[in-house]
Design a protein around this motif. Sequence first.
Motif, PDB file in Angstrom:
ATOM      1  N   ARG A   3       0.799  -1.155  -0.052  1.00 13.90           N
ATOM      2  CA  ARG A   3       0.025   0.143  -0.005  1.00 13.90           C
ATOM      3  C   ARG A   3       0.871   1.236  -0.171  1.00 13.90           C
ATOM      4  NH1 ARG A   3      -2.280   3.694   3.449  1.00 13.90           N
ATOM      5  NH2 ARG A   3      -1.178   2.995   5.343  1.00 13.90           N
ATOM      6  N   ILE A   4       0.576   2.027  -0.928  1.00 14.00           N
ATOM      7  CA  ILE A   4       1.511   3.418  -1.149  1.00 14.00           C
ATOM      8  C   ILE A   4       0.624   4.416  -0.571  1.00 14.00           C
ATOM      9  CG2 ILE A   4       2.931   4.803  -2.738  1.00 14.00           C
ATOM     10  CD1 ILE A   4       4.108   2.062  -2.265  1.00 14.00           C
ATOM     11  N   LEU A   5       1.244   5.347   0.037  1.00  9.03           N
ATOM     12  CA  LEU A   5       0.511   6.504   0.503  1.00  9.03           C
ATOM     13  C   LEU A   5      -0.026   7.176  -0.788  1.00  9.03           C
ATOM     14  CD1 LEU A   5       3.000   7.822   3.185  1.00  9.03           C
ATOM     15  CD2 LEU A   5       0.707   6.691   3.523  1.00  9.03           C
ATOM     16  N   PRO A   6      -1.270   7.785  -0.830  1.00  2.00           N
ATOM     17  CA  PRO A   6      -1.781   8.695  -1.838  1.00  2.00           C
ATOM     18  C   PRO A   6      -1.198   9.846  -1.992  1.00  2.00           C
ATOM     19  CG  PRO A   6      -3.208   8.487   0.110  1.00  2.00           C
ATOM     20  CD  PRO A   6      -2.339   7.646   0.029  1.00  2.00           C
ATOM     21  N   PRO A   7      -0.874  10.147  -3.335  1.00  2.10           N
ATOM     22  CA  PRO A   7      -0.296  11.325  -3.596  1.00  2.10           C
ATOM     23  C   PRO A   7      -1.018  12.529  -2.889  1.00  2.10           C
ATOM     24  CG  PRO A   7      -1.449  10.706  -5.517  1.00  2.10           C
ATOM     25  CD  PRO A   7      -1.539   9.640  -4.632  1.00  2.10           C
ATOM     26  N   PHE A  80       9.273  -0.172   3.528  1.00  2.63           N
ATOM     27  CA  PHE A  80       8.555   0.968   3.673  1.00  2.63           C
ATOM     28  C   PHE A  80       7.336   0.692   4.708  1.00  2.63           C
ATOM     29  CE2 PHE A  80       4.878   3.619   2.663  1.00  2.63           C
ATOM     30  CZ  PHE A  80       5.241   4.841   2.527  1.00  2.63           C
ATOM     31  N   GLU A  81       6.682  -0.560   4.201  1.00  4.83           N
ATOM     32  CA  GLU A  81       5.506  -0.800   5.142  1.00  4.83           C
ATOM     33  C   GLU A  81       6.044  -1.149   6.820  1.00  4.83           C
ATOM     34  OE1 GLU A  81       3.324  -4.043   3.529  1.00  4.83           O
ATOM     35  OE2 GLU A  81       2.235  -2.614   2.492  1.00  4.83           O
ATOM     36  N   LEU A 132      14.715  10.234  11.977  1.00  7.60           N
ATOM     37  CA  LEU A 132      15.927   8.952  11.992  1.00  7.60           C
ATOM     38  C   LEU A 132      15.015   8.012  11.278  1.00  7.60           C
ATOM     39  CD1 LEU A 132      17.026   9.242  15.640  1.00  7.60           C
ATOM     40  CD2 LEU A 132      18.185   9.683  13.643  1.00  7.60           C
ATOM     41  N   SER A 133      13.777   7.645  11.486  1.00 11.50           N
ATOM     42  CA  SER A 133      13.302   6.384  10.694  1.00 11.50           C
ATOM     43  C   SER A 133      13.217   6.604   9.207  1.00 11.50           C
ATOM     44  CB  SER A 133      11.702   6.169  11.208  1.00 11.50           C
ATOM     45  OG  SER A 133      11.908   5.791  12.544  1.00 11.50           O
ATOM     46  N   VAL A 134      12.539   7.906   8.553  1.00 11.09           N
ATOM     47  CA  VAL A 134      12.323   8.079   7.311  1.00 11.09           C
ATOM     48  C   VAL A 134      13.601   8.412   6.564  1.00 11.09           C
ATOM     49  CG1 VAL A 134      11.326   9.796   5.832  1.00 11.09           C
ATOM     50  CG2 VAL A 134      10.042   8.882   7.990  1.00 11.09           C
ATOM     51  N   GLU A 135      14.590   8.894   7.062  1.00  6.87           N
ATOM     52  CA  GLU A 135      15.819   9.310   6.346  1.00  6.87           C
ATOM     53  C   GLU A 135      16.763   8.237   5.599  1.00  6.87           C
ATOM     54  OE1 GLU A 135      18.383  11.758   4.231  1.00  6.87           O
ATOM     55  OE2 GLU A 135      16.693  12.109   5.226  1.00  6.87           O
ATOM     56  N   PRO A 136      16.824   7.137   6.460  1.00  8.99           N
ATOM     57  CA  PRO A 136      17.685   5.925   5.845  1.00  8.99           C
ATOM     58  C   PRO A 136      16.916   5.374   4.652  1.00  8.99           C
ATOM     59  CG  PRO A 136      17.864   5.679   8.266  1.00  8.99           C
ATOM     60  CD  PRO A 136      16.874   7.149   7.804  1.00  8.99           C
ATOM     61  N   LEU A 137      15.412   5.443   4.784  1.00  8.69           N
ATOM     62  CA  LEU A 137      14.592   4.561   3.804  1.00  8.69           C
ATOM     63  C   LEU A 137      14.660   5.327   2.433  1.00  8.69           C
ATOM     64  CD1 LEU A 137      12.342   2.641   2.772  1.00  8.69           C
ATOM     65  CD2 LEU A 137      10.652   4.427   4.000  1.00  8.69           C
ATOM     66  N   ARG A 138      14.827   7.006   2.674  1.00  2.09           N
ATOM     67  CA  ARG A 138      14.525   7.588   1.644  1.00  2.09           C
ATOM     68  C   ARG A 138      16.151   7.283   0.684  1.00  2.09           C
ATOM     69  NH1 ARG A 138      12.673  14.082   1.717  1.00  2.09           N
ATOM     70  NH2 ARG A 138      13.017  14.483  -0.681  1.00  2.09           N
ATOM     71  N   VAL A 139      17.097   7.357   1.684  1.00  2.00           N
ATOM     72  CA  VAL A 139      18.406   7.142   0.812  1.00  2.00           C
ATOM     73  C   VAL A 139      18.624   6.096   0.044  1.00  2.00           C
ATOM     74  CG1 VAL A 139      20.774   6.808   1.482  1.00  2.00           C
ATOM     75  CG2 VAL A 139      19.580   8.760   2.682  1.00  2.00           C
ATOM     76  N   ASP A 231       2.610  10.643   8.209  1.00  2.00           N
ATOM     77  CA  ASP A 231       2.085  10.557   6.789  1.00  2.00           C
ATOM     78  C   ASP A 231       2.821  11.278   6.009  1.00  2.00           C
ATOM     79  OD1 ASP A 231      -0.605   9.629   4.883  1.00  2.00           O
ATOM     80  OD2 ASP A 231       0.009  11.834   4.766  1.00  2.00           O
ATOM     81  N   LEU A 232       2.968  12.793   6.266  1.00  2.00           N
ATOM     82  CA  LEU A 232       3.686  14.026   5.491  1.00  2.00           C
ATOM     83  C   LEU A 232       5.047  13.823   5.282  1.00  2.00           C
ATOM     84  CD1 LEU A 232       3.120  16.693   4.084  1.00  2.00           C
ATOM     85  CD2 LEU A 232       4.171  17.534   6.565  1.00  2.00           C
ATOM     86  N   ARG A 233       5.681  13.094   6.307  1.00  2.00           N
ATOM     87  CA  ARG A 233       7.008  12.722   6.306  1.00  2.00           C
ATOM     88  C   ARG A 233       7.283  11.408   5.460  1.00  2.00           C
ATOM     89  NH1 ARG A 233      10.706  15.130  10.106  1.00  2.00           N
ATOM     90  NH2 ARG A 233       9.533  16.304  11.770  1.00  2.00           N
ATOM     91  N   LEU A 234       6.452  10.871   5.336  1.00  2.00           N
ATOM     92  CA  LEU A 234       6.730   9.518   4.426  1.00  2.00           C
ATOM     93  C   LEU A 234       6.225   9.683   2.779  1.00  2.00           C
ATOM     94  CD1 LEU A 234       5.318   6.645   6.722  1.00  2.00           C
ATOM     95  CD2 LEU A 234       7.530   6.604   5.633  1.00  2.00           C
ATOM     96  N   GLN A 235       5.574  10.956   2.615  1.00  2.00           N
ATOM     97  CA  GLN A 235       5.207  10.980   1.465  1.00  2.00           C
ATOM     98  C   GLN A 235       6.446  10.973   0.173  1.00  2.00           C
ATOM     99  OE1 GLN A 235       2.606  14.402   0.744  1.00  2.00           O
ATOM    100  NE2 GLN A 235       0.969  13.116   2.246  1.00  2.00           N
ATOM    101  N   PRO A 236       7.438  11.777   0.542  1.00  2.00           N
ATOM    102  CA  PRO A 236       8.674  11.677  -0.489  1.00  2.00           C
ATOM    103  C   PRO A 236       8.957  10.118  -0.722  1.00  2.00           C
ATOM    104  CG  PRO A 236       8.976  13.376   1.095  1.00  2.00           C
ATOM    105  CD  PRO A 236       7.788  12.628   1.602  1.00  2.00           C
ATOM    106  N   SER A 237       9.321   9.436   0.260  1.00  2.00           N
ATOM    107  CA  SER A 237       9.454   8.220  -0.010  1.00  2.00           C
ATOM    108  C   SER A 237       8.476   7.262  -0.549  1.00  2.00           C
ATOM    109  CB  SER A 237       9.901   7.412   1.198  1.00  2.00           C
ATOM    110  OG  SER A 237      10.858   8.072   1.970  1.00  2.00           O
ATOM    111  N   ALA A 238       7.439   7.747  -0.225  1.00  2.00           N
ATOM    112  CA  ALA A 238       6.180   6.811  -1.172  1.00  2.00           C
ATOM    113  C   ALA A 238       6.270   7.104  -2.650  1.00  2.00           C
ATOM    114  CB  ALA A 238       4.676   7.488  -0.457  1.00  2.00           C
ATOM    115  N   GLY A 239       6.490   8.204  -3.073  1.00  2.00           N
ATOM    116  CA  GLY A 239       6.529   8.864  -4.095  1.00  2.00           C
ATOM    117  C   GLY A 239       7.693   8.047  -5.033  1.00  2.00           C
TER     118      GLY A 239
END
Length: 248
Positions: A3-7, A80-81, A132-139, A231-239
């Motif tokens: 499940r990907i977060l909606p744009p 991501f999940e 700290l959780s989101v940044e490594p995922l995005r990288v 939700d907002l912080r995860l949106q770039p990674s979701a995209g």
Amino acid sequence: MTRILPPSSFHSSQLLRCLADLDLLPGTEPVSDFAQGLGQWLHFTDAIALSSVLDAGLGAIPSQGQAQLAETAARLATEFERIQSFMTASIIKSCSPGGAKSHIKWPLPIEGEVSYVPYRRFYEAHQRDMELSVEPLRVNLRAALARATPGLRKLAELDVVMDKFLRPREAQLLARVPMLLQKRFDALYAAHLDHLSVSGQPDSPAAWMQPDGWLASFCQNLQTLLLAEADLRLQPSAGLLDALLQKP
């Protein structure tokens, strides 16, 4: 299926809707045009860096088999999940006194003391955990895109540049959320005192966290805002993940 977060645009984000519902936003109207608003955030040097990425050629990338790319995408979708679930569970558990505990403790009221400071610190602690959780995922997602196709590598490069000049502005805005939340804390406590004055009942701090207590209501508001910010912080990674999963 992952499940990907909606744009979502910045001004239609769940976080802003929650702040508006709680009457915590300043009275200014948001900029309706995204390009216009983005232009106000960019410095001249930022625009040059962005232009250089856009103008650069796609170039070649090391070839990878479809099976390897699919395996990488599936692994990152699972990651991501996992992070999304971890952040959500941490917020819900720590905002539920008496229930399961996270490492960030909900600050129970000290007898007779009414102070917003512990709750501001509580919110800020969750903000640090989310970062700290989101940044490594995005990288990791950028690295995977860079090895996928020339077009996706370009997307990863753009994300690096966009993050570089938008991150300070985002951090500045998100840092205001726990400060804005104090308005809700003060309003609920004032309404509680008004009710006591009218009813003639004595105050009982032990009842503040009962289902109909003012502090219980505040706890629910705080939890709602934290979930919206996650939700907002995860949106770039979701995209980025969505682009990787949809690669032809």
